[in-house]
Design a protein around this motif. Sequence first.
Motif, mmCIF file in Angstrom:
data_model
loop_
_atom_site.group_PDB
_atom_site.id
_atom_site.type_symbol
_atom_site.label_atom_id
_atom_site.label_comp_id
_atom_site.label_asym_id
_atom_site.label_seq_id
_atom_site.Cartn_x
_atom_site.Cartn_y
_atom_site.Cartn_z
ATOM 1 N N MET A 47 -7.559 7.984 3.028
ATOM 2 C CA MET A 47 -6.605 7.020 3.572
ATOM 3 C C MET A 47 -7.127 5.596 3.533
ATOM 4 N N VAL A 65 -10.084 5.908 -1.118
ATOM 5 C CA VAL A 65 -9.161 5.940 -2.250
ATOM 6 C C VAL A 65 -9.861 5.459 -3.521
ATOM 7 N N TRP A 73 -5.614 11.832 -6.454
ATOM 8 C CA TRP A 73 -5.694 11.354 -5.068
ATOM 9 C C TRP A 73 -4.541 11.945 -4.281
ATOM 10 N N ALA A 122 -2.462 11.453 -0.879
ATOM 11 C CA ALA A 122 -2.147 10.424 0.113
ATOM 12 C C ALA A 122 -1.237 10.996 1.178
ATOM 13 N N MET A 177 1.325 2.331 0.432
ATOM 14 C CA MET A 177 0.972 3.047 -0.791
ATOM 15 C C MET A 177 0.619 2.077 -1.902
ATOM 16 N N ARG A 204 -2.929 0.736 -1.406
ATOM 17 C CA ARG A 204 -3.982 1.692 -1.716
ATOM 18 C C ARG A 204 -4.006 2.044 -3.209
ATOM 19 N N LEU A 231 1.676 12.198 -3.082
ATOM 20 C CA LEU A 231 1.982 11.743 -1.727
ATOM 21 C C LEU A 231 2.588 12.887 -0.935
#
Length: 334
Positions: free
Chosen positions: A164, A169, A179, A181, A189, A192, A214
Motif C-alpha cells: 500500500m 509498491v 502488484w 492493490a 491508485m 501509487r 485491484l
Amino acid sequence: MDAAMELSLPVAAQPSLDDVVSLAVDAEAAGYERVWLPETWGRDAVTMLSLAAERTETVELGTSIVNVYSRSPALLGQTAATLQEASDGRFRLGIGPSGPAVIENWHGQPFTQPLRQTRETVEIIKQVLSGEPVEYAGDHFDLSGFRLRCDAPEPAPPVDAAGMGPKAVELAGRFADGWHALTFTPDGMCERLADLRRGAEMGDRDPENVRVTLSLPCCALEDAEQARSLARQHLAFYIGGMGTFYRDALARQGHADTAEQIYDAWQAGERGTAVAAIDPLLDDLAAVGSPEHARERLAAFGDIDGVDAVSVSFPRGADAEEIETTMVALAPDA
C-alpha cells in the motif's frame, strides 16, 4: 471496462469448505477470469485452492495474499510449484507482509522489516521455481545446498507482491511479476502506479509487464442501502481496527482527517461514528449499491490506466445469499 474481471473468494460467511469451493466453480461458469483466495485467520488458502483446482477446468487461481512470515520462502516456492501442477498451469502466487495485528497476535512472529522480508521472499521463491540449486545470502534468510525435489513447473507461476505504501509498491515493480492493490481511491491508485513504474525502471524492467490487480469491495443488491451499509462496516473495520496500515494508506491519499476520525472512533469503541465517517468516500473505495450503480463504479475502477484486473471482493459481513447475488450481478457474462 478495459480491465479483466476477477473474483476474491470470501474468507467469512461460508459455513463449509465445500461452500467456498463451490463459489470458485460458480465463478468459472459466470466468466470470471481468475479466482483469488485470501488467507487470514480462517481456512487456509492452500487446501482450498487445491480443491478448487480439482473441481474447475479453465478459471485461473491464485493467492491474494499469503503472508511472508508464517511460511518459509522455500515452502512458499514448493507450494507454488505444487499448485501450478495441481491446476495444470493456472496458478499465480500473491504474497505480502500482511500487518503486525495478524503476524504478531495470530502467528506469534515478530513483524520486522516487512519490505526486506518481502523482497527476499520473492527472490527465493523465484530461485526455487527455477529448479536450480538455491543459493541465497540475505538479511533474513541464508539458504544453500538444496533444489526443488521434483520437476520445476513449466511455466513457472508468476509471483506477485501486495503493498500500500510507496516503497512497498516500488518493490513490487522492481522485483515481482505483479502488484496487488487494495483500499485505494482512483486518485490514490494513480499515485501509487507512478511508484510501480519507478520500481520497474529501477529493476530495468518494462512496467507493462508488471500486472496490476485491484481488489475492490463490491456489493450489488436490490436493497441498495443494505449493500452500502455492509461496505461501510467493512471499510471501517479495516481502517479503524486492523492496525495502522489501512489508516495510513488512506491518509497518504489525501484523506488524513477522515482516516484519523475513523481510526480514533473505532479505537474508542464508537463503532457507529467510525462507520458513518466512511460515507463521503464510499464510492471512491468500493462498488456498492444497486446492481446498476455497482456496475457503474466497478467499470470506473476498471478503466483506470494501468489497472490490468479488478477483483470483486465482498464485505466481511455479507451473508451467503448477498455474496452469490453480488457475484452474479457483477459477472462478466451478466
